[in-house]
Write a protein that holds these residues in place. Structure first.
Motif, PDB file in Angstrom:
ATOM      1  N   ASP A  23     -64.578  30.290  46.642  1.00  0.00           N
ATOM      2  CA  ASP A  23     -65.785  29.698  47.214  1.00  0.00           C
ATOM      3  C   ASP A  23     -66.849  29.598  46.130  1.00  0.00           C
ATOM      4  O   ASP A  23     -67.414  30.592  45.701  1.00  0.00           O
ATOM      5  N   TYR A  59     -69.687  28.265  46.508  1.00  0.00           N
ATOM      6  CA  TYR A  59     -71.024  28.323  47.102  1.00  0.00           C
ATOM      7  C   TYR A  59     -71.071  29.378  48.211  1.00  0.00           C
ATOM      8  O   TYR A  59     -71.356  29.061  49.368  1.00  0.00           O
ATOM      9  N   PHE A  98     -76.878  21.767  53.093  1.00  0.00           N
ATOM     10  CA  PHE A  98     -75.520  22.010  52.607  1.00  0.00           C
ATOM     11  C   PHE A  98     -75.088  23.452  52.861  1.00  0.00           C
ATOM     12  O   PHE A  98     -73.913  23.715  53.161  1.00  0.00           O
ATOM     13  N   HIS A 108     -71.654  23.965  54.722  1.00  0.00           N
ATOM     14  CA  HIS A 108     -70.592  24.654  53.984  1.00  0.00           C
ATOM     15  C   HIS A 108     -70.113  25.883  54.771  1.00  0.00           C
ATOM     16  O   HIS A 108     -68.926  26.023  55.072  1.00  0.00           O
ATOM     17  N   PRO A 134     -66.835  21.191  51.740  1.00  0.00           N
ATOM     18  CA  PRO A 134     -66.575  21.943  50.504  1.00  0.00           C
ATOM     19  C   PRO A 134     -67.684  21.854  49.453  1.00  0.00           C
ATOM     20  O   PRO A 134     -68.039  22.857  48.840  1.00  0.00           O
ATOM     21  N   ARG A 135     -68.202  20.647  49.230  1.00  0.00           N
ATOM     22  CA  ARG A 135     -69.093  20.406  48.097  1.00  0.00           C
ATOM     23  C   ARG A 135     -70.366  19.698  48.559  1.00  0.00           C
ATOM     24  O   ARG A 135     -70.355  18.999  49.581  1.00  0.00           O
ATOM     25  N   ASN A 152     -78.318  19.436  49.302  1.00  0.00           N
ATOM     26  CA  ASN A 152     -78.679  20.803  48.907  1.00  0.00           C
ATOM     27  C   ASN A 152     -80.154  20.961  48.579  1.00  0.00           C
ATOM     28  O   ASN A 152     -80.565  22.023  48.115  1.00  0.00           O
ATOM     29  N   ASN A 185     -64.790  14.528  50.745  1.00  0.00           N
ATOM     30  CA  ASN A 185     -65.466  15.823  50.902  1.00  0.00           C
ATOM     31  C   ASN A 185     -65.413  16.269  52.360  1.00  0.00           C
ATOM     32  O   ASN A 185     -66.324  16.920  52.850  1.00  0.00           O
TER      33      ASN A 185
END
Lengths: 307, 307
Positions: free
Chosen positions: A12, A14, A155, A159, A165-166, A252, A278
């Motif tokens: 992970d 993040y 985000f 997430h 994921p991103r 983000n 994504n």
């Protein structure tokens, strides 16, 4: 399609709400992926988004377009008053309507707006791929009673709770009422999209039922916010402008809004565009994924239509 | 001295919280009573106060003066952290200091400020008489956690809860931190001092213990606020400016402030000047008067000192 990966087996990049102390991480992903030939945004706009994490277009939609969107907004406001479904969020204290979700699927007018080339084209250009809508909503911040929404990175939630994921996603808001300095416009910390706040705490079950009204998990600590302010690329900025003003902001970027005691309501459409490369996996947090009105699993790429 | 009159025996020109429905009354009293020869304010300033109900002087105190006031503010902030007395008001949720009262009596520095000719001279000029301080305070609106303060007329409270007969009083605030559009500056409805909102509801016992944190009685209804907005003499205005900015506002002007999620605290001194010809009687509401840190009974006229 759900990925067979489980949170435990994955690296992970993040992490957040893991029970560890809050910390500031570097973003591991590009910000702008497309070039000036890929869409409607000029080089200066792409550079601005890269550096500051947002773009503000005052009055992007003209008066006639705004009138049509406002009429649709009022229709939905009236039609959903008695709706007790999950897609309708109310003020904690007054029970007044605060948000209606999934408007890109339930409203023909808003389905068209989210495919408007000025919005969809910019989203594809920044994200460098076809996109679909992760979720959409109308936010009503009523006069006299609009509550604050504390600082957060979208985000971080997508997430941890949705398995995105991103940070290859962005939001586009369209103001349907005037956003003034007094009625609680959305504020961004310019440049904060370049860092990721790994938030303290863990996520309780069914967090979304309260977090859409008041977020208590995935809340950045003051020290991380201070650090983001210190590294910010420009002073705090808010999305002021006449009806039809459009804000595009990175998934983000740290943002939030003060309450609104003024008589002037603040009504805004939000469309969250996510890259088709994504799509959500199993959530990175320790809870089951949120329902599909928040975490859309129809990844069909959107195609532009003229508004 | 307490007046021997009882509420029952008196005519009340400004009834409120009587259990009757909310309504908008005309102000029965003059606004500016002095002339240009009576004090530091020029004719244009007096006219502005008469028409709009307030005056804003950005940076009235210079940097050196501001530094001295900030040092005193910090000293008091530290000294009163553990104070559990009534004069110290805390945030409902975080228990952080929000206000410290009676600063014109407990601080030599602030005692001098409230006698500064720029403030005291203007107060006497507008009110047309010698004045004393009805109460004084520091307000701390901390970063990340400052709460809103809803629309209200100070005079409504002073009349109902303190027995101040007429709106022959005013407040002067001195900003000790920068007031920006983002950190919850005080907003006024220009021109609203010319009307009086007779508020719905009645007053519970010991209302001041909670009303200094969040006002629930003496709260104007939305219809009256809409009417004040419609009759306003200018758009909503907020007290933005650098440290040292001074706002003078009529006792009856409708004002309030949004919350503050930004990192920037907003700290402001307030001095309430009342005419010596307008000293409190028995309260016009149905409760005993508030304590003397809110309703000063020392009516000795203030004399100017050079700051």
């Amino acid at each position: 399609m759900e990925s067979p990966n489980t949170a435990a087996a994955r690296q992970d990049l993040y992490p957040s709400r893991t029970g560890a102390e809050a910390r500031l991480l570097e973003r591991q992903d590009p910000i702008v992926r497309g070039t000036v030939s890929d869409g409607p945004l000029e080089q200066a706009a792409l550079d601005h988004f890269e550096q500051h994490g947002y773009l503000l277009f005052q009055g992007l939609f003209n008066a006639e377009e705004v009138a049509s969107l406002q009429a649709e907004m009022k229709r939905i406001w009236a039609a959903r008053q008695e709706d007790s479904g999950d897609e309708v969020i109310r003020e904690p204290e007054s029970a007044e309507l605060r948000s209606v979700f999934r408007i890109h699927e339930t409203s023909e007018v808003f389905a068209r707006v989210c495919r408007d080339p000025r919005l969809l084209g910019a989203a594809m250009q920044i994200l460098g791929s076809p996109v679909y809508v992760h979720h959409s909503r109308i936010n009503y911040k009523p006069g006299y009673a609009g509550r604050e929404f504390y600082w957060h990175s979208d985000f971080e939630t997508w997430h941890v709770e949705d398995g995105i994921p991103r940070p290859r996603a962005l939001s586009i808001s369209v103001a349907l009422t005037e956003n003034t300095e007094h009625n609680g416009p959305l504020m961004v910390i310019p440049g904060s999209h370049r860092h990721y706040v790994s938030c303290p705490g863990e996520t309780p079950a069914d967090n979304f039922k309260s977090s859409l009204r008041k977020q208590e998990y995935g809340v950045p600590d003051p020290a991380s916010l201070d650090a983001l302010m210190k590294r910010s690329t420009a002073p705090l900025t808010s999305a002021k402008g006449p009806p039809g003003t459009v804000l595009m902001f990175d998934a983000n970027i740290m943002h939030g809004s003060n309450g609104n005691i003024t008589p002037d309501p603040r009504t805004v459409l939000y469309f969250v565009y996510n890259s088709v490369h994504n799509t959500p996996e199993a959530p990175f947090g320790n809870r089951p994924p949120r329902p599909t009105f928040l975490r859309n699993l129809d990844f069909t790429p959107l195609r532009s239509v003229q508004g």
